[in-house]
Design an enzyme around this catalytic site. Structure first.
Site, PDB file in Angstrom:
ATOM      1  CE  LYS A   1      -4.476   0.922   2.142  1.00 51.73           C
ATOM      2  NZ  LYS A   1      -5.443   0.437   3.138  1.00 51.73           N
TER       3      LYS A   1
ATOM      4  CD  GLU B   1     -19.248  -2.903   9.046  1.00 53.00           C
ATOM      5  OE1 GLU B   1     -19.360  -3.981   8.443  1.00 53.00           O
ATOM      6  OE2 GLU B   1     -18.402  -2.036   8.729  1.00 53.00           O
TER       7      GLU B   1
ATOM      8  NE  ARG C   1     -22.596  -4.784   4.172  1.00 56.59           N
ATOM      9  CZ  ARG C   1     -21.446  -4.845   3.512  1.00 56.59           C
ATOM     10  NH1 ARG C   1     -20.444  -5.510   4.008  1.00 56.59           N
ATOM     11  NH2 ARG C   1     -21.292  -4.209   2.353  1.00 56.59           N
TER      12      ARG C   1
HETATM   13  C1  LIG Z   1     -19.051  -2.221   5.195  1.00 54.49           C
HETATM   14  C2  LIG Z   1     -17.824  -1.328   5.263  1.00 54.49           C
HETATM   15  N1  LIG Z   1     -17.210  -1.160   6.446  1.00 54.49           N
HETATM   16  C3  LIG Z   1     -16.129  -0.358   6.548  1.00 54.49           C
HETATM   17  C4  LIG Z   1     -15.652   0.295   5.439  1.00 54.49           C
HETATM   18  C5  LIG Z   1     -14.490   1.256   5.575  1.00 54.49           C
HETATM   19  N2  LIG Z   1     -13.330   0.815   4.787  1.00 54.49           N
HETATM   20  C6  LIG Z   1     -13.050   1.347   3.622  1.00 54.49           C
HETATM   21  S1  LIG Z   1     -11.678   0.702   2.932  1.00 54.49           S
HETATM   22  C7  LIG Z   1     -11.444  -0.308   4.273  1.00 54.49           C
HETATM   23  C8  LIG Z   1     -10.280  -1.236   4.337  1.00 54.49           C
HETATM   24  C9  LIG Z   1     -10.208  -2.063   3.089  1.00 54.49           C
HETATM   25  O1  LIG Z   1      -9.059  -2.872   3.177  1.00 54.49           O
HETATM   26  P1  LIG Z   1      -8.659  -3.706   1.884  1.00 54.49           P
HETATM   27  O2  LIG Z   1      -9.860  -4.365   1.333  1.00 54.49           O
HETATM   28  O3  LIG Z   1      -7.548  -4.558   2.288  1.00 54.49           O
HETATM   29  O4  LIG Z   1      -8.222  -2.609   0.819  1.00 54.49           O
HETATM   30  P2  LIG Z   1      -6.869  -1.736   0.799  1.00 54.49           P
HETATM   31  O5  LIG Z   1      -7.259  -0.370   1.291  1.00 54.49           O
HETATM   32  O6  LIG Z   1      -5.879  -2.414   1.674  1.00 54.49           O
HETATM   33  O7  LIG Z   1      -6.450  -1.724  -0.644  1.00 54.49           O
HETATM   34  C10 LIG Z   1     -12.446  -0.127   5.190  1.00 54.49           C
HETATM   35  C11 LIG Z   1     -12.532  -0.839   6.491  1.00 54.49           C
HETATM   36  C12 LIG Z   1     -16.326   0.107   4.220  1.00 54.49           C
HETATM   37  N3  LIG Z   1     -15.940   0.747   3.080  1.00 54.49           N
HETATM   38  N4  LIG Z   1     -17.401  -0.716   4.161  1.00 54.49           N
HETATM   39 MG   LIG Z   2      -5.548  -4.375   2.237  1.00 54.94          MG
END
Ligand SMILES: Cc1ncc(C[n+]2csc(CCOP(=O)(O)OP(=O)(O)O)c2C)c(N)n1
Ligand SMILES: [Mg+2]
Ligand SMILES: CC(=O)[C@@H](O)[C@H](O)COP(=O)(O)O
Length: 629
Positions: free
Chosen positions: A280, A366, A394
Site C-alpha cells: 500500500k 459490522e 450492514r
Molecule cells: C461495510 C464497510 N465497512 C467499513 C468500510 C471502511 N473501509 C473502507 S476501505 C477499508 C479497508 C479495506 O481494506 P482492503 O480491502 O484490504 O483494501 P486496501 O485499502 O488495503 O487496498 C475499510 C474498512 C467500508 N468501506 N465498508
Molecule cells: Mg488491504
C-alpha cells in the site's frame, strides 16, 4: 506520456512490458501530484498500479468485467478508462466520484463504496453470462481487508460450490485501513511466507512419490501424509478446499509474475483465486511507511515532506467521543469498545492504547460486532460499538433480531452521522434515524455540539435499560466551552434555546446553527420563532409537543437526515397518534434521492438546508409583517 490522451483501455492491451513499466511510473507520478491537491485514497491506489495495468492488459472491458471491492482503489482504472482529465475534480461537487460509478463510464460495471460486495456481484454477473451463453471474462479485485467481510465469505462459499468460471484477485497488502486483523489474515500471512503454493505442492508430490509403495496401506498412508503436509506447509489449502484453484502468492509489482498468473487464472476452468502481494502506498515513501493508515485516505498534503495539510480547529467529534469514553472507562469496568475495522476513523485506537484488553477490532464485520455486543451485554458488560452511520446499515438484522428485540444494553456510538461530503452517495450517514427509530426499545439521541456530546456519552453509559444510539457528525465541533463536570441528561427532554410566539423550529442535531441564524434574521423582520434543540428522535419530548399543540402555532422540523422516516416523520406521527389533526407542520431534510459527493456546505445549498430556505419556509407558515421602523 500525457495520461489524458488515454481514452480507452484498449491501449493497455497493446503495451509491451517496457511500455507497461513506463505507464506505471507516469501513473504514480500523476496520482501523487493530483491527490496532493484534491486529497483522496492515495495509499490503496499506489498499491494497485501494476495490478490494474495487468488486468486491463488481459481483460477487454467493458465486454469483460472488472469489479473493484470497496472501489476506493479504482483511480488507476479510471485513468485507464479515459478519465485522467477529470482528476482535478476528484470527490468534488459534480466532479469525479471517488468510487466506481456506472453513469461515469461503461467500464464501471459495479458501484462500490461499502466493502465485501464484489464477489457476490461478480457471481451474479457470471451466472447471467453463463445463462446467456456468453464467454465474457469476469474478475473481481478484493483486498485482504474486504475479505474479512462476512458477505465475501458467503460468496466464496457459493462460488466454490457452483464452480463458476471467474477470477478473484486477492489484493493482499496486509492492511485494512489500519493493519489488517483476523484469522484469515494469519492464513494469508503463512501463504505470503511459504512461497509459490504450486511449487510447494509439487515438491510434496515429488517427495511422496519417492516413498516406495509396499501395497495399498503404505500408499494410502503416503497420501494422508501428503495431505497433512500440504495443510502444514501451505495455507492455500484453505481456498483449494473451498473449491478454488489457488495461484500465488504473486508479486503484485512485477508484470511478468502478474501477467502469467492472472492469464493462467483467467483461462482456467472454474473459480480461481490469484493471491497478489502488493505494498500500500508503493512508490511514495510517506505512504509506503504508513503503519497507522494515515495515507489510506486523506486530505491535501505537501509532496516533498509528506506533511498532511491540517486545518487547525476545535476537537473532532470522534476525538471527544473517544476521550470521554476513556475518561469513563477508568470508573466503569463494564465498558468494552468494538470497532469494525475503523479504529482510526472512530478514534477508538486512542481508547485501545489505554485499554487494549477492552477494545476489539473485529475486521470489516459490522454484523458480527453488533451481535457480539449483544452477547457482551447479556453478561453484564457495557459494550460500545463505535461505527459510521452508513456502515451500521450492514448490521440491521442484528440490530433488530439480536439487540433491540432482546432489549440488550448496547451503546451504539454512531459516527459520521449526516452528510459526510467527499465520499458521497455510498457514505452519507442519513438513514440511521429512520432505520433505528422504528425499532422497539431503541433510543436515538444527537447533541447540538461537542460539549453536549460528552454529556450524552455519559448519559448513554449510565443508561442500563436497553439499546441506545448517540449519533454525531464527521469533522470538528464548533469550539464551544467544554464543561469540566459531566452531567446526565434527561433522555427525551429537549432544550428551548430561544422563545418566540409565531412559530417553532424543532432542530435535530447539526442543523441547530442554521435554525438559530434563521430565527435571528426573522426576528429582525418582526417574526418571532421559537428554536428548540430537539436532542432525541426517540423518545420525543411529549410534554413540549403537548405545549406546542395547546399553543397551536406552526412547526418546522429541521434535520440532516432523510425526510422519509426520520425525526420530522416522528413529529408528524406523534401529532397524528395523539389525535391532533389540525397542527400545521412542515419538514426540512434530505429529499428522497441519493446525495452525491461534494463539500457539506455545497450539499446543504443543493438540498436547501440553509438559513435562507428556513426563512422562506417559515414565511409559508407565518405572514410577512411590516418591519419594525
Ligand atoms: C461495510 C464497510 N465497512 C467499513 C468500510 C471502511 N473501509 C473502507 S476501505 C477499508 C479497508 C479495506 O481494506 P482492503 O480491502 O484490504 O483494501 P486496501 O485499502 O488495503 O487496498 C475499510 C474498512 C467500508 N468501506 N465498508
Ligand atoms: Mg488491504
Ligand atoms: C473507503 C472508505 O470507506 C473509507 O476509507 C472512508 O472513506 C473513510 O471515511 P472518513 O474519511 O470519514 O474516515
Amino acid at each position: 506520456m500525457d495520461l489524458k490522451t488515454i481514452k480507452d483501455p484498449a491501449i493497455v492491451q497493446a503495451c509491451s512490458r517496457q511500455e507497461l513499466e513506463s505507464l506505471a511510473q507516469h501513473i504514480r507520478e500523476f496520482l501523487i501530484q493530483k491527490l496532493s491537491v484534491t486529497g483522496g485514497h492515495l495509499g490503496p491506489n499506489l498499491g494497485v498500479v501494476e495490478l490494474t495495468l495487468a488486468l486491463h492488459h488481459l481483460y477487454q472491458t467493458p465486454k469483460d468485467k472488472i469489479i473493484w471491492d470497496v472501489g476506493h482503489q479504482a483511480y488507476v482504472h479510471k485513468i485507464l478508462t479515459g478519465r485522467a482529465g477529470q482528476f482535478d475534480s476528484l470527490r468534488k461537487y459534480k466532479g469525479l466520484c471517488g468510487f466506481p460509478k456506472r453513469d461515469e463510464s461503461e467500464h464501471d460495471v459495479w458501484e462500490t463504496g461499502h466493502s465485501s460486495t464484489s464477489l457476490s456481484a461478480a457471481m451474479g454477473m457470471a451466472v447471467a453470462r453463463d445463462l446467456k451463453g456468453s464467454k465474457d471474462q469476469i474478475a473481481a479485485v478484493i483486498g485482504d481487508g474486504a475479505l474479512t467481510g462476512g458477505m465475501a465469505l458467503e460468496a466464496l462459499n457459493h462460488i466454490g460450490h457452483e464452480q463458476t468460471n471467474l477470477t478473484i484477485i486477492l489484493n493482499d497488502n496486509e492492511m485494512s485501513i489500519a493493519p489488517n486483523v483476523g484469522a484469515l489474515h494469519s492464513i494469508l500471512g503463512r501463504l505470503r511466507t511459504t512461497g509459490k503454493y504450486q511449487k510447494v505442492k509439487d515438491d510434496i508430490e515429488f517427495l511422496i512419490k519417492k516413498i516406495p509403495a509396499f501395497g495399498g496401506r503404505l500408499a494410502s498412508t503416503a497420501e494422508r501424509v501428503k495431505d497433512s503436509l500440504k495443510y502444514l506447509l501451505v495455507s492455500g489449502m484453505f481456498f483449494e478446499e473451498m473449491g478454488f484453484t489457488y495461484l500465488g502468492p504473486v508479486d503484485g509489482h512485477d508484470f511478468d509474475d502478474l501477467l502469467s498468473n492472472i492469464k493462467y487464472g483467467r483461462d482456467t476452468n472454474g473459480p480461481v483465486i490469484v493471491h497478489v502481494l502488493t505494498k500500500k502506498g508503493k512508490g511514495y515513501a510517506p505512504a509506503e511507511n504508513d503503519a497507522k493508515g494515515t495515507w489510506h485516505g486523506l486530505g491535501p498534503y505537501k509532496i516533498e515532506s509528506g506533511e498532511v495539510v491540517k486545518k487547525p480547529g476545535p476537537p473532532a467529534y470522534s476525538a471527544v467521543f473517544s476521550s470521554t469514553l476513556q475518561r469513563l472507562a477508568h470508573k466503569d469496568e463494564r465498558i468494552v469498545a468494538l470497532t469494525a475495522a475503523m479504529p482510526g476513523g472512530t478514534k477508538l485506537d486512542q481508547f485501545g492504547a489505554e485499554f487494549p484488553e477492552r477494545m476489539f477490532d473485529v475486521g470489516i464485520a459490522e454484523q458480527h460486532a453488533t451481535t457480539m455486543a449483544g452477547g457482551l451485554a447479556t453478561q453484564g458488560m457495557k459494550p460500545v460499538f463505535a461505527v459510521y452511520s452508513t456502515f451500521l446499515q450492514r448490521g440491521y438484522d442484528q440490530l433488530v433480531h439480536d439487540v433491540c428485540r432482546q432489549n440488550l444494553n448496547v451503546f451504539f456510538a454512531i459516527d459520521r452521522a449526516g452528510l459526510v461530503g467527499a465520499d458521497g452517495e455510498t457514505h452519507q450517514g442519513v438513514f440511521d434515524i429512520a432505520y433505528l427509530r422504528h425499532l422497539p426499545n431503541m433510543k436515538v439521541l444527537m447533541p447540538k455540539d461537542e460539549n453536549e456530546l460528552q454529556h450524552m456519552i455519559y448519559t448513554a453509559l449510565r443508561y442500563d435499560d436497553g439499546p441506545i444510539a448517540v449519533r454525531y457528525p464527521r469533522g470538528n465541533g464548533y469550539g464551544v466551552k467544554m464543561d469540566e463536570e459531566l452531567k446526565e441528561l434527561e433522555i427525551g427532554k429537549w432544550e428551548i434555546l430561544k422563545d418566540g410566539k409565531d412559530a417553532t423550529i424543532l432542530s435535530f442535531g447539526t442543523m441547530l446553527p442554521v435554525a438559530v441564524e434563521a430565527a435571528k434574521t426573522l426576528s429582525e423582520q418582526n417574526v418571532h420563532v421559537r428554536v428548540v434543540n430537539a436532542r432525541s428522535a426517540k423518545p420525543l419530548d411529549a410534554d413540549l409537543l403537548k405545549e406546542l399543540q395547546e399553543e397551536g402555532q406552526p412547526i418546522l422540523t429541521l434535520e440532516e437526515a432523510v425526510l422519509k422516516g426520520s425525526f420530522g416523520s416522528a413529529v408528524l406521527e406523534h401529532f397524528h397518534d395523539t389525535g391532533c389533526h389540525n397542527m400545521v407542520i412542515e419538514r426540512m431534510g434530505i429529499p428522497d434521492r441519493y446525495i452525491e459527493h461534494g463539500s457539506v456546505p455545497e450539499l446543504y445549498e443543493e438540498i436547501g438546508l440553509t438559513a435562507e430556505e428556513v426563512i422562506n419556509k417559515i414565511f409559508t407558515l407565518v405572514p410577512r409583517r411590516r418591519q419594525r421602523a
